[in-house]
Motif scaffolding. Structure first.
Motif, PDB file in Angstrom:
ATOM      1  N   LYS A 138       0.826  -1.205   0.000  1.00 27.96           N
ATOM      2  CA  LYS A 138       0.000   0.000   0.000  1.00 27.96           C
ATOM      3  C   LYS A 138       0.865   1.262   0.000  1.00 27.96           C
ATOM      4  N   ALA A 186       2.321   1.663  -3.437  1.00 30.33           N
ATOM      5  CA  ALA A 186       1.295   2.092  -4.383  1.00 30.33           C
ATOM      6  C   ALA A 186       1.066   3.591  -4.261  1.00 30.33           C
ATOM      7  N   LYS A 233       3.877   5.241  -5.870  1.00 33.18           N
ATOM      8  CA  LYS A 233       4.040   4.756  -7.254  1.00 33.18           C
ATOM      9  C   LYS A 233       5.412   4.115  -7.477  1.00 33.18           C
ATOM     10  N   ASN A 255       5.870   0.597  -6.694  1.00 31.51           N
ATOM     11  CA  ASN A 255       5.734  -0.869  -6.662  1.00 31.51           C
ATOM     12  C   ASN A 255       6.529  -1.546  -7.767  1.00 31.51           C
TER      13      ASN A 255
END
Length: 442
Positions: free
Chosen positions: A285, A288, A291, A293
């Motif tokens: 999380k 994510a 940005k 990942n």
């Protein structure tokens, strides 16, 4: 009876407390240790008749001022942002203050009032800053007394894990405040190199591998430590072409930490509430949100060292359940480091300091290297606690014996400090070795 009030009973306080209690019966001192965790204080005082535990929330102004008013000398090992509370109360109550922390702008504003009230506020009396100042000034004054001119000054210091306890891919275990480990480098760095002022933003502090050879310790990596520039004038080295203060780490640590920074895992914002306690799910999380990942997955596939490092601090497994619900990336990372890079009871840490000086004297150029390598005893009596706590303890002893007769706001830069404190540190096993060579003859 003289009363010493110590704020803070954390990792760095252990050896300080032990030293002062050892001297207290003969010197007729009483040591009061104030901390929010009174149980921890009692553990460290171990029932000593000259020690008193004080359970205290340092933000409680009334309780704080009441404790300070009864002391002859106040020592603060609190987190840096809390020192100003103690400093202002020491002024109000006419009390002297010693601390290992950096002298900051808030305290500098009090300088005239400290002087006017005849008080001594001694800052930067720990390891780095502290022992670095005293050991460097002893060398520089010696060179200067012989007519030498310093061309380059680089000072390295780091708290690491001793080789006999090094069993993780980060080659690091936490021996001091873990929040400071995560925050390292965030102010960026400024230093002087080859007569150029170099300014690095946070993202570039760990951006390249810089190495140094340390006798009896091998090759280590370094990154520039905060702003070196103010120390050029303090060390009276305005004419030197290079002046850098650094922090030492294992090369693998620098490689991995740089990636954690790029992933955004050292950032203080945003703070998010999570419904899961799984570290790997929280990581997904967080990545994510930033940005990152895809970048993380690429490194896990193609960078074998980082994949091992990520696993070693719990980023990719669910065996550890997180303790809270709300995390910033930095507090999430800090909790994992405290869990996975913790020192076991018999682990030993290592403190390394090395000054590298190049100077000219009588048509010759010399290299002078002065090195300290010190291992701790165990996870409690660490080398870090010894080198942070002993300078403060010895300074307190000298002050209460009227052997430091100064007033005002000071760092330990003058011979008054190093001529007394460095020999006392040597008696406690904190010893430098020197190596001097001739580089060239003109």
């Amino acid at each position: 009876m003289k009363i010493i009030l110590l704020f803070g009973a954390g990792k760095s306080a252990t050896v300080l407390i032990k030293y002062l209690l050892g001297k207290a019966p003969k010197m007729d001192w009483k040591l009061v240790v104030a901390d929010a965790d009174e149980t921890l204080v009692n553990q460290k005082l171990a029932g000593h008749p000259k020690g008193t535990a004080l359970g205290l929330d340092v933000k409680n102004e009334v309780a704080r001022q009441e404790a300070i008013a009864q002391a002859n000398l106040v020592i603060s090992l609190l987190p840096p942002h809390l020192h100003i509370l103690v400093a202002k109360d020491c002024l109000k109550c006419h009390k002297h203050l010693f601390t290992a922390s950096y002298l900051d702008k808030e305290v500098e504003l009090l300088q005239q009032e400290i002087q006017n009230k005849g008080l001594l506020f001694l800052y930067e009396m720990g390891l780095d800053p502290g022992i670095d100042h005293m050991s460097a000034m002893a060398l520089l004054d010696r060179i200067g007394s012989r007519g030498g001119k310093v061309k380059s000054f680089i000072s390295h210091c780091g708290g690491l894990v001793a080789p006999q306890s090094d069993n993780n891919p980060w080659h690091y275990k936490i021996s001091w405040n873990p929040a400071n480990v995560v925050a390292a480098g965030k102010q960026g760095a400024i230093y002087k190199q080859q007569n150029q002022i170099v300014e690095l933003p946070y993202e570039q502090v760990f951006g390249q591998e810089r190495t140094v050879a340390i006798d009896n310790a091998g090759i280590l990596a370094w990154y520039p430590n905060r702003n070196s520039i103010p120390y050029i004038s303090l060390y009276q080295l305005e004419e030197t072409s290079t002046f850098i203060r650094t922090t030492l780490r294992h090369p693998a640590f620098i490689s991995g930490w740089k990636k954690l920074i790029e992933l955004g895992l050292t950032q203080d914002e945003p703070v998010t509430s999570f419904s899961t306690t799984s570290s790997s799910e929280i990581l997904v999380k967080l990545l994510a949100s930033s940005k990152q990942n895809e970048v993380f997955q690429k490194w896990m596939l193609h960078d074998s060292l980082f994949a091992i490092q990520a696993s070693a601090i719990g980023l990719t497994n669910n065996s550890y359940q997180m303790k809270r619900r709300d995390y910033s990336p930095a507090t999430f990372l800090q909790e994992l480091l405290e869990q996975y890079l913790v020192m076991k009871e018999l682990d030993q840490d290592r403190v390394i300091m090395q000054h590298e000086i190049i100077y000219h004297l009588m048509n010759k150029e010399y290299s002078l290297i002065s090195t300290l390598v010190l291992d701790g005893k165990n996870a409690t009596e660490t080398a870090m606690a010894k080198t942070v706590g002993l300078p403060l303890a010895i300074a307190a002893e000298l002050f209460l014996e009227n052997k430091i007769e100064l007033i005002g706001l000071h760092r330990p830069l003058s011979p008054l400090f190093y001529q007394q404190i460095l020999p006392a540190l040597e008696n406690e096993g904190v010893c430098f070795s020197e190596k001097e060579t001739t580089i060239s003859t003109n």
